[in-house]
Structure formats: C-alpha cells, structure tokens
Design an enzyme around this catalytic site. Structure first.
Site, PDB file in Angstrom:
ATOM      1  N   CYS A  12       0.811  -1.232   0.000  1.00  0.00           N
ATOM      2  CA  CYS A  12       0.000   0.000   0.000  1.00  0.00           C
ATOM      3  C   CYS A  12       0.837   1.271   0.000  1.00  0.00           C
ATOM      4  CB  CYS A  12      -0.901  -0.005   1.236  1.00  0.00           C
ATOM      5  SG  CYS A  12      -2.186   1.247   1.117  1.00  0.00           S
ATOM      6  N   ASP A 133      -5.861  -2.389  11.869  1.00  0.00           N
ATOM      7  CA  ASP A 133      -4.634  -1.584  11.881  1.00  0.00           C
ATOM      8  C   ASP A 133      -4.308  -1.231  13.333  1.00  0.00           C
ATOM      9  OD1 ASP A 133      -2.439  -0.129  11.068  1.00  0.00           O
ATOM     10  OD2 ASP A 133      -3.569   1.486  10.107  1.00  0.00           O
TER      11      ASP A 133
END
Ligand SMILES: O=C(O)c1ccccc1N[C@@H]1O[C@H](COP(=O)(O)O)[C@@H](O)[C@H]1O
Length: 224
Positions: A12, A133
């Site tokens: 990412c 996360d």
C-alpha cells in the site's frame, strides 16, 4: 450477497509510477493507492490513473480514503477503477454501505483496535472485509506500529465476517509470525517495505522478501 474473492498480499501507498509498476510485478496480489491528502504516501490522480491503466488485470487495485466525501470517492473510482475501496477513517457503517451501493465496489473497512462500529452492523450490510490496523492516537494509519494480533485473532470468530485483513507494522521479518498467529485472509503493508526516507517508494528487495515470506506462511496454514 456473495463473498468476493480477496487478495492475499497487498502493498500500500505507491505514489511513483515506475516503482508502482515494478511492485505490481513483484508477486503481490494487490496495490494500494492512497488518496488521503494528509498522508505522506498520497498519490496524485494523474499518476494513479497511469498506474492503474498499466497494471490492471495483473494486480488488484485498492483505493484508500480517509473521511472523504462520497462524491470524491465515486469520481476517483470512475477515473481510476478500483477492485476494492478501503475506508480508513471514521466512516460509519451507513457511509460504507452507501459507497458500496453507489460504486458497486467491495468495501475494505479499517478499524484501529476497536470493533465498535462494525460489531453493531445492521442486518442488511456487512463490509466485504475488515482490516485491523494499529491504534495510534492522532493518526489514521500507516504508522508502522503493530496492531493487536490477539484481538485480530478473535475477530475471525465474528458472525458475518467475510474476510479479515491484517495490517500495522508488518515487515518481511515479522509477517510469517503474524500470519501464523492471526490466520487472516490477507496482509497489508505500507511502511515496512519502503525505501528509507522515501514514503511512497518501495524497496523492491524488501517487497520480494515480504511476498516470499507471506506466501510461504499462508501455504503452511491449516486448511479450513
Ligand atoms: O499509509 C498511510 O500513510 C496511511 C495513512 C492514513 C491511513 C492509512 C494509511 N495506510 C494504511 O495503514 C496500514 C498500516 O500501514 P503500515 O504498514 O503500518 O505502514 C495499511 O493498511 C495501509 O494501507
């Protein structure tokens, strides 16, 4: 609603065209394009379109947004063409549902250590994947901090969970252990494979080491 196929390994925060193309040929399944203007990994729209048009079909393309307006997400999707839309801010379940309905794209809903929003889901909508996360006060993500693997492992038993994506502080060195501990559907990394001091540019040696380690760990998981 059918459960969509999901990627296994996502890299990412790519903001450089040549680097993004190289990463797309590294064995990863998905790349993340970050449209959060406050992120050091934010990609400009022209570069994102160029990347997507070059690598489409070779990797899945994920658009990452943080508290963006629905119109911005829809217009960006029309130009770039996403396989998944990652909502990484404080978006509500209703917001996620509306974005999914207007774009037809599956939603990857990020949570920073708490399931409160996504555990009280209305019966008619569940995001197609949840991403765990790290919880770092004052930050939305991409911090390089580890997430709570014990909590993530318990999420796998959640009713309605379609896919769990593990993120937060993953590196080529710890990704095998993370996959063994949590047994997620997929892993996602931003900072852990970057060229030092160049956010948005990935170190291809690190990317390949990450992909190799993750691929092996997934293959060794017990079959469900
Ligand atoms: O990468 C960013 O800058 C970012 C900014 C705001 C929200 C999310 C962001 N990235 C996502 O954060 C996680 C973990 O990243 P890291 O590996 O710890 O650096 C990952 O899902 C990224 O997609």
């Amino acid at each position: 609603m059918p459960v969509p196929d999901i990627f296994r390994i996502k890299i990412c925060g790519l903001s450089d065209f040549e680097n993004a193309v190289a990463v797309s040929h590294s064995g990863a399944d998905a790349i993340g394009l970050n449209f959060f203007s406050q992120s050091k990994r934010c990609v400009d729209l022209d570069t994102a379109v160029k990347i997507a048009n070059t690598v489409r079909g070779e990797v899945q393309i994920i658009g990452l947004f943080v508290n963006a307006a629905p119109s911005e997400i829809e217009q960006t999707h029309q130009q770039v063409g996403f396989n998944w839309i990652q909502l990484h801010g404080d978006e509500s379940v209703e917001f996620a549902q509306a974005v999914h309905q207007s774009t037809g794209v599956p939603i990857l809903a990020a949570s920073r250590g708490s399931l409160i929003r996504w555990a009280t889901l209305p019966d008619d909508f569940h995001p197609q994947a949840l991403l765990m996360d790290a919880a770092v006060p004052g930050s939305f993500g991409g911090t390089g901090h580890l997430s709570n693997w014990d909590l993530a492992a318990t999420w796998r038993t959640m009713p309605h969970l379609k896919h769990l994506v593990l993120a937060g502080g993953l590196t080529p060195e710890n990704v095998s252990e993370a996959i063994r501990a949590v047994q997620p559907s997929a892993v996602d990394v931003a900072g852990g494979v970057e060229v030092s001091g160049q956010p948005g540019v990935k170190d291809l040696t690190k990317v390949e080491a990450f992909v190799t380690a993750a691929r092996k760990a997934f293959a060794e998981l017990p079959k469900e």
